[in-house]
Design an enzyme around this catalytic site. Structure first.
Site, PDB file in Angstrom:
ATOM      1  N   LYS A 156       0.866  -1.188   0.000  1.00 13.86           N
ATOM      2  CA  LYS A 156       0.000   0.000   0.000  1.00 13.86           C
ATOM      3  C   LYS A 156       0.901   1.236   0.000  1.00 13.86           C
ATOM      4  O   LYS A 156       2.048   1.158   0.422  1.00 13.86           O
ATOM      5  CB  LYS A 156      -0.906  -0.002   1.231  1.00 13.86           C
ATOM      6  CG  LYS A 156      -1.991  -1.077   1.157  1.00 13.86           C
ATOM      7  CD  LYS A 156      -2.936  -0.973   2.329  1.00 13.86           C
ATOM      8  CE  LYS A 156      -3.995  -2.061   2.284  1.00 13.86           C
ATOM      9  NZ  LYS A 156      -4.851  -2.031   3.473  1.00 13.86           N
ATOM     10  N   HIS A 159       2.162   6.673   2.856  1.00 11.91           N
ATOM     11  CA  HIS A 159       1.510   7.985   2.778  1.00 11.91           C
ATOM     12  C   HIS A 159       2.137   9.009   3.730  1.00 11.91           C
ATOM     13  O   HIS A 159       3.080   8.730   4.459  1.00 11.91           O
ATOM     14  CB  HIS A 159      -0.002   7.858   2.979  1.00 11.91           C
ATOM     15  CG  HIS A 159      -0.390   7.270   4.300  1.00 11.91           C
ATOM     16  ND1 HIS A 159      -0.156   7.909   5.488  1.00 11.91           N
ATOM     17  CD2 HIS A 159      -1.002   6.089   4.612  1.00 11.91           C
ATOM     18  CE1 HIS A 159      -0.602   7.161   6.486  1.00 11.91           C
ATOM     19  NE2 HIS A 159      -1.115   6.048   5.980  1.00 11.91           N
ATOM     20  N   HIS A 162       2.842   8.175   7.321  1.00 10.21           N
ATOM     21  CA  HIS A 162       4.045   7.370   7.542  1.00 10.21           C
ATOM     22  C   HIS A 162       5.286   8.253   7.488  1.00 10.21           C
ATOM     23  O   HIS A 162       6.233   8.050   8.231  1.00 10.21           O
ATOM     24  CB  HIS A 162       4.180   6.272   6.475  1.00 10.21           C
ATOM     25  CG  HIS A 162       3.070   5.271   6.506  1.00 10.21           C
ATOM     26  ND1 HIS A 162       2.339   4.933   5.401  1.00 10.21           N
ATOM     27  CD2 HIS A 162       2.545   4.550   7.524  1.00 10.21           C
ATOM     28  CE1 HIS A 162       1.422   4.042   5.738  1.00 10.21           C
ATOM     29  NE2 HIS A 162       1.525   3.799   7.021  1.00 10.21           N
TER      30      HIS A 162
END
EC number: 6.1.1.19
Length: 607
Positions: A156, A159, A162
């Site tokens: 994933k 983003h 993070h």
């Protein structure tokens, strides 16, 4: 390296008596503590108030015009006396000695101004001998902290949340290490769950071995997007067991049951992703001690957790699901589901199991979770459950939260991976640097410098405000050399390096023995006072867990250095004066370097 008793041995050389050492003070490595000890001791003699009450009441001033330290008299809680009158009386009687330049009453405050001549003789040699160690201090003995940060989900996007966790967590890990803690840097990956069943099925359909090896994170994400599209298109038109969703569930079930073939593929996905993450984190000067993850939490731990919930009478059932009602302990915490009706556990149970495993393995004294503020409720529920389970160490857990980043996207679209952000920053920084042709021609490795300066831009923009505040990701502002930005700090460091190079005839050995009494200008005195604050800045930052404490200090420092260039020339001066000024600039560069490294930046030598 000089011994850490450098500051105290310097006092002896100057034939100045050391003040009594207060509890929790470290005068051997922190000049501000030395001053606190002196002020507490002398004010106690004048006021009759115990020095142990005075020491913690001494505060930083918000501007240096108000002194270096001040004490609000009301904090001493003296009954029946007017604080303003006491401030005047005590300030008049206060002996400045060698330590202070002046003492002033200002309303109910007493303001203490450090003696810059005295400071220079202690602080500059201390910085020049301790070098990278200046600012560090053993606040604790034999204490261990686990800091969990970054924690992206495999396949994933990495983003903005993070990114913030990575930057803040990296800083905290460096800070705790500098202040005497043994630090375990931990990355808790999202590496388990039904999405891995989906990935495996997707890889059978769309996977490419070469693409996986070359760029696992992007390739697995592409596969994940395509397989989800298949599910969307199928809708309910196919019986569950024949559908993509059904196959993914069946695959994940095989993983949970320990099927070796299924786990082999999952392990490859995980290992390739970690290898790629290691390279990307290295660009941010981050190296993890442990790559953990949801997959590493044993089934036994989770079952043990659920048994303990029941044993402590914390749970009740509702339609087959197991819940814990936390409103009994704190109304805001609501009810938390710990096991679904089909017997599968949830994220919360997994977190509890992970914490139990970690305490068993590491016996930490503190564990910090660097997670976005959207997880405030989750963290509060999780900590409360551990407390109610009777774990003594639950009190040693801390959630360091942060706000959102808005508007982070790349030229190619809105899905953002960390390496895309860093690559794009490097490209944009390179474009900015090329605009100054003369300077650009002097840089040996322009791409490498563009990378380091670009990364500084991203990191400083993130750490500039209080971490709980949201901020907008703005390329133009971030990459500017004007104003308080990462590139400005890099420029300030490279300029100080160039001052040293231009006076290379005066060796660093001469700096330490310079005549610091020649540093008489107000600009020099102000810079010396700022340099002395650095160890105290670190101690303040560990109380608040705020990177901005250090960032703000570094901007103050670089602005003051900039003011000094106009008046403290090195070229064309007598050797004595040039040496003293060079020592001051050298000390300023060392402190700037130390602060930048602490924040996770790599200071550049030329730009």
């Amino acid at each position: 390296m000089a011994s850490t008793a450098n500051m105290i041995s310097q006092l002896k050389k100057l034939s100045i008596a050391e003040p009594a050492v207060a509890k929790d003070s470290h005068p051997d490595v922190n000049i501000v503590d030395l001053m606190r000890n002196y002020i507490s001791q002398e004010l106690s003699k004048i006021s009759g108030v115990d020095s142990s009450l005075i020491f913690p009441a001494l505060e930083w001033t918000n501007t240096m015009e108000r002194g270096d330290l001040l004490i609000p008299i009301p904090r001493l809680r003296i009954k029946g006396a007017n604080p303003k009158d006491l401030a005047v009386q005590w300030a008049e009687k206060f002996p400045c000695g060698d330590f202070l330049e002046k003492v002033e009453a200002n309303g109910p405050f007493i303001q203490f101004f450090f003696n810059p001549q005295f400071l220079a003789k202690l602080v500059i040699p201390d910085i020049l001998t301790r070098k990278e160690d200046y600012g560090s201090c053993k606040l604790v003995e034999n204490k261990k902290v686990i800091i969990e940060f970054s924690s992206p989900n495999i396949a994933k996007p990495f983003h903005a949340g993070h990114l913030r966790s990575t930057i803040i967590g990296g800083f905290l890990a460096n800070l705790y290490e500098k202040l005497g803690w043994e630090v375990i840097r931990m990355n808790y990956l999202g590496d388990w769950g039904k999405q891995f069943g989906l990935l495996a099925v997707g890889f059978e359909r769309y996977g490419n071995e070469e693409a996986l090896v070359k760029d696992p994170i992007h390739h697995l994400f592409d596969v994940y997007v395509r397989i989800n599209k298949d599910i969307e298109e199928e809708g309910d038109s196919i019986p569950l067991e024949q559908s993509t969703n059904g196959k993914a569930r069946e695959y994940f079930k095989r993983m949970e049951d320990g099927d070796e073939e299924a786990l082999k593929i999952w392990k490859r996905f995980r290992e390739f992703s970690i290898e790629k993450y290691i390279d990307t984190y290295a660009r941010l000067n981050i190296k993890y001690d442990v790559y953990s993850g949801e997959s590493q939490v044993s089934k036994e731990s989770m079952l043990k957790a659920i048994d303990l919930f029941k044993e402590k009478g914390l749970t009740h059932e509702d339609k087959g699901a197991v819940l814990i009602d936390l409103t009994k302990f704190n109304k805001k915490l609501g009810k938390a589901i710990v096991q679904k009706s089909d017997g599968t556990t949830l994220y919360l149970t997994r977190d509890v199991g992970a914490a139990m495993d970690r305490y068993e393995k590491y016996h930490f004294d503190k564990m910090i979770y660097v997670i976005a503020s959207q997880q405030d409720l989750h963290a509060a529920q999780f900590f409360e459950i551990l407390k109610q389970m009777g774990f003594e160490w639950a009190k040693d857990l801390q959630h360091v939260n942060f706000g959102m980043v808005q508007g982070m996207s790349t030229r190619k679209g809105t899905v953002v991976f960390l390496d895309n952000i860093l690559e794009e920053t490097k490209e944009k920084m390179h474009e900015v640097m090329k605009k100054n042709e003369n300077k650009y021609a002097q840089i040996e490795h322009p791409e490498e410098v563009a990378d380091l300066v670009g990364i500084s831009a991203v990191m400083i923009q993130d750490m500039q405000g209080k971490r709980i505040n949201n901020y907008e990701f703005k390329w133009e502002r971030m990459l500017s050399f004007e104003g308080d930005t990462g590139p400005y700090l890099q420029y300030a460091h490279s300029r100080l390096r160039s001052v040293e190079r231009n006076a290379s005839g005066i060796t660093q050995e001469k700096w330490i023995n310079a005549d610091f009494s020649l540093l008489k200008e107000p600009a020099a005195k102000l810079l010396i006072r700022l340099l002395g604050q650095y160890p105290d800045v670190l101690r303040n930052a560990i109380k608040t867990h705020e990177p901005t404490t250090v960032v703000t200090y570094l901007f103050k420092l670089t602005h003051q250095v900039s003011s000094c260039y106009d008046v403290l020339w090195v070229a064309g001066q007598t050797e004595e004066l040039a040496t003293a000024r060079l020592a001051l600039y050298g000390a300023a560069r060392q402190v700037l370097y130390n602060g930048m490294r602490l924040l996770g930046l790599t200071p550049v030598e030329r730009m």
